[in-house]
Design a protein around this motif. Structure first.
Motif, PDB file in Angstrom:
ATOM      1  N   THR A  98       0.942  -1.096  -0.093  1.00  0.00           N
ATOM      2  CA  THR A  98       0.131   0.152   0.015  1.00  0.00           C
ATOM      3  C   THR A  98       0.793   1.210   0.034  1.00  0.00           C
ATOM      4  O   THR A  98       1.928   1.197   0.603  1.00  0.00           O
ATOM      5  CB  THR A  98      -1.106   0.008   1.216  1.00  0.00           C
ATOM      6  OG1 THR A  98      -1.748   1.276   1.222  1.00  0.00           O
ATOM      7  CG2 THR A  98      -0.189  -0.053   2.473  1.00  0.00           C
ATOM      8  N   GLU A  99       0.228   2.380  -0.397  1.00  0.00           N
ATOM      9  CA  GLU A  99       0.876   3.589  -0.454  1.00  0.00           C
ATOM     10  C   GLU A  99       0.545   4.474   0.907  1.00  0.00           C
ATOM     11  O   GLU A  99       0.982   5.527   1.283  1.00  0.00           O
ATOM     12  CB  GLU A  99       0.588   4.359  -1.775  1.00  0.00           C
ATOM     13  CG  GLU A  99       1.148   4.003  -2.776  1.00  0.00           C
ATOM     14  CD  GLU A  99       2.606   3.875  -2.952  1.00  0.00           C
ATOM     15  OE1 GLU A  99       3.479   4.858  -2.586  1.00  0.00           O
ATOM     16  OE2 GLU A  99       3.020   2.651  -3.307  1.00  0.00           O
ATOM     17  N   VAL A 100      -0.360   3.905   1.525  1.00  0.00           N
ATOM     18  CA  VAL A 100      -0.872   4.702   3.045  1.00  0.00           C
ATOM     19  C   VAL A 100       0.344   4.330   3.709  1.00  0.00           C
ATOM     20  O   VAL A 100       0.926   3.314   4.074  1.00  0.00           O
ATOM     21  CB  VAL A 100      -1.935   3.863   3.435  1.00  0.00           C
ATOM     22  CG1 VAL A 100      -2.339   4.396   4.747  1.00  0.00           C
ATOM     23  CG2 VAL A 100      -3.143   3.817   2.448  1.00  0.00           C
ATOM     24  N   ALA A 101       0.806   5.434   4.597  1.00  0.00           N
ATOM     25  CA  ALA A 101       2.289   5.408   5.090  1.00  0.00           C
ATOM     26  C   ALA A 101       1.610   5.164   6.751  1.00  0.00           C
ATOM     27  O   ALA A 101       2.446   4.729   7.549  1.00  0.00           O
ATOM     28  CB  ALA A 101       2.828   6.823   5.158  1.00  0.00           C
ATOM     29  N   ASP A 102       0.446   5.682   7.367  1.00  0.00           N
ATOM     30  CA  ASP A 102       0.053   5.829   8.691  1.00  0.00           C
ATOM     31  C   ASP A 102      -1.245   4.700   8.692  1.00  0.00           C
ATOM     32  O   ASP A 102      -2.224   5.402   8.338  1.00  0.00           O
ATOM     33  CB  ASP A 102      -0.181   7.313   8.927  1.00  0.00           C
ATOM     34  CG  ASP A 102      -0.799   7.362  10.631  1.00  0.00           C
ATOM     35  OD1 ASP A 102      -0.840   6.281  11.188  1.00  0.00           O
ATOM     36  OD2 ASP A 102      -1.109   8.454  10.694  1.00  0.00           O
ATOM     37  N   ILE A 103      -1.168   3.820   9.273  1.00  0.00           N
ATOM     38  CA  ILE A 103      -2.030   2.804   9.585  1.00  0.00           C
ATOM     39  C   ILE A 103      -2.403   2.499  11.141  1.00  0.00           C
ATOM     40  O   ILE A 103      -1.549   2.234  11.783  1.00  0.00           O
ATOM     41  CB  ILE A 103      -2.213   1.652   8.935  1.00  0.00           C
ATOM     42  CG1 ILE A 103      -1.527   1.567   7.416  1.00  0.00           C
ATOM     43  CG2 ILE A 103      -3.081   0.478   9.193  1.00  0.00           C
ATOM     44  CD1 ILE A 103      -1.328   0.215   6.606  1.00  0.00           C
ATOM     45  N   ARG A 104      -3.393   3.108  11.506  1.00  0.00           N
ATOM     46  CA  ARG A 104      -3.868   2.836  12.893  1.00  0.00           C
ATOM     47  C   ARG A 104      -4.977   1.869  13.061  1.00  0.00           C
ATOM     48  O   ARG A 104      -6.077   1.789  12.200  1.00  0.00           O
ATOM     49  CB  ARG A 104      -4.284   4.044  13.391  1.00  0.00           C
ATOM     50  CG  ARG A 104      -3.421   5.225  13.216  1.00  0.00           C
ATOM     51  CD  ARG A 104      -4.047   6.603  13.456  1.00  0.00           C
ATOM     52  NE  ARG A 104      -3.274   7.729  12.992  1.00  0.00           N
ATOM     53  CZ  ARG A 104      -3.520   9.067  13.332  1.00  0.00           C
ATOM     54  NH1 ARG A 104      -4.561   9.459  13.997  1.00  0.00           N
ATOM     55  NH2 ARG A 104      -2.675   9.874  12.934  1.00  0.00           N
ATOM     56  N   VAL A 105      -5.052   1.163  14.134  1.00  0.00           N
ATOM     57  CA  VAL A 105      -6.158   0.242  14.404  1.00  0.00           C
ATOM     58  C   VAL A 105      -6.677   0.723  15.877  1.00  0.00           C
ATOM     59  O   VAL A 105      -5.812   0.679  16.868  1.00  0.00           O
ATOM     60  CB  VAL A 105      -5.749  -1.222  14.497  1.00  0.00           C
ATOM     61  CG1 VAL A 105      -6.922  -1.949  14.995  1.00  0.00           C
ATOM     62  CG2 VAL A 105      -5.274  -1.690  13.240  1.00  0.00           C
ATOM     63  N   VAL A 106      -7.750   1.329  15.993  1.00  0.00           N
ATOM     64  CA  VAL A 106      -8.216   2.059  17.208  1.00  0.00           C
ATOM     65  C   VAL A 106      -9.297   1.031  17.911  1.00  0.00           C
ATOM     66  O   VAL A 106     -10.384   0.745  17.153  1.00  0.00           O
ATOM     67  CB  VAL A 106      -9.012   3.236  16.491  1.00  0.00           C
ATOM     68  CG1 VAL A 106      -9.600   4.025  17.809  1.00  0.00           C
ATOM     69  CG2 VAL A 106      -8.197   4.215  15.596  1.00  0.00           C
ATOM     70  N   ALA A 107      -8.946   0.944  19.064  1.00  0.00           N
ATOM     71  CA  ALA A 107      -9.656   0.081  19.880  1.00  0.00           C
ATOM     72  C   ALA A 107     -10.503   1.280  20.946  1.00  0.00           C
ATOM     73  O   ALA A 107      -9.960   2.065  21.356  1.00  0.00           O
ATOM     74  CB  ALA A 107      -8.826  -0.709  20.799  1.00  0.00           C
ATOM     75  N   PHE A 108     -11.850   0.888  20.919  1.00  0.00           N
ATOM     76  CA  PHE A 108     -12.591   1.710  22.162  1.00  0.00           C
ATOM     77  C   PHE A 108     -12.502   1.370  23.433  1.00  0.00           C
ATOM     78  O   PHE A 108     -12.596   2.211  24.269  1.00  0.00           O
ATOM     79  CB  PHE A 108     -13.887   1.357  21.746  1.00  0.00           C
ATOM     80  CG  PHE A 108     -14.830   2.713  22.361  1.00  0.00           C
ATOM     81  CD1 PHE A 108     -14.793   3.937  21.849  1.00  0.00           C
ATOM     82  CD2 PHE A 108     -16.062   2.171  23.082  1.00  0.00           C
ATOM     83  CE1 PHE A 108     -15.701   5.058  22.748  1.00  0.00           C
ATOM     84  CE2 PHE A 108     -16.679   3.118  23.765  1.00  0.00           C
ATOM     85  CZ  PHE A 108     -16.466   4.545  23.452  1.00  0.00           C
ATOM     86  N   SER A 109     -11.994   0.006  23.832  1.00  0.00           N
ATOM     87  CA  SER A 109     -12.136  -0.527  25.056  1.00  0.00           C
ATOM     88  C   SER A 109     -10.475  -0.738  25.455  1.00  0.00           C
ATOM     89  O   SER A 109      -9.584  -1.155  24.455  1.00  0.00           O
ATOM     90  CB  SER A 109     -12.848  -1.945  25.412  1.00  0.00           C
ATOM     91  OG  SER A 109     -12.121  -2.821  24.796  1.00  0.00           O
TER      92      SER A 109
END
Length: 165
Positions: free
Chosen positions: A142-153
Motif C-alpha cells: 500500500t501507499e498508505v504510510a500511517d495505519i492505525r487500529v483504534v480500540a474503544f476499550s
C-alpha cells in the motif's frame, strides 16, 4: 513502508485521511462503530451510501463515501463476516482489510484508521481478529504510510498493543 499503530480512543475523532467503517451489507447505518460513524459524520454519509451503494456491499468488499462532518475526508465502508451468524471464512475478514487499503490507495490517502473489524457484535474471536488485522496490515502492499487500529476499550487496546509491538 507503512507504520502500524494501536490506538485507544474513539475512531470518529482520528485525524486521518480515511476512517474505516465496519458496516453491514445494507450500507444504511447500524449500531456499534457503524452507528458512531454515521452519527458523527452526519446525514451526508448516509446520503452518499444510498447514492453509491443502492444494493449494499458484499461481505469482504469495501467502498468509499464522503466523511461528512468527520475530521477524515473519506469513510471507507467494509462489510465484515458475521461470525455469530455462521460466517466464519477468515479470508473474508482478511479481504476487508486488503480491500479497504486498496480503496484508500485509489483515493490517494496517506493515513487511515481501522476499527477491529467483526470483533464486536459480529462475534469474531478477539485473538484471531487481532491476528487477522495485524498480519494483513503489516504485509499489505500500500501507499498508505500511517495505519492505525483504534480500540474503544482498554482490554482490546492491550491485546492490539501487545501484538503490534
Amino acid at each position: 513502508m507503512a507504520t502500524l499503530t494501536a490506538v485507544l480512543g474513539d475512531i470518529t475523532e482520528q485525524q486521518v485521511d480515511v476512517i474505516v467503517n465496519a458496516a453491514n451489507s445494507r450500507m444504511r447505518g447500524g449500531g456499534g462503530v457503524d452507528g458512531a460513524i454515521h452519527r458523527a459524520g452526519g446525514p451526508a454519509v448516509l446520503a452518499d451510501c444510498i447514492a453509491r451503494f443502492p444494493h449494499g456491499l458484499a461481505t469482504g468488499d469495501a467502498g468509499w463515501t464522503t466523511g461528512g462532518e468527520l475530521p477524515a475526508r473519506w469513510v471507507v465502508h467494509t462489510v465484515g463476516p458475521n461470525f455469530a451468524a455462521g460466517e466464519r471464512d477468515r479470508s473474508l475478514l482478511v479481504s476487508c482489510y486488503r480491500r479497504s487499503l486498496e480503496v484508500a490507495d485509489e483515493l490517494g490517502a496517506r493515513s487511515i484508521a481501522f476499527p477491529l473489524i467483526s470483533a464486536g457484535i459480529y462475534g469474531w474471536p478477539l485473538g484471531d481478529a487481532v491476528d487477522a488485522a495485524v498480519d494483513t496490515l503489516t504485509t499489505a502492499d500500500t501507499e498508505v504510510a500511517d495505519i492505525r487500529v483504534v480500540a474503544f476499550s482498554a482490554p482490546t487496546f492491550e491485546r492490539l498493543r501487545a501484538r503490534v509491538g
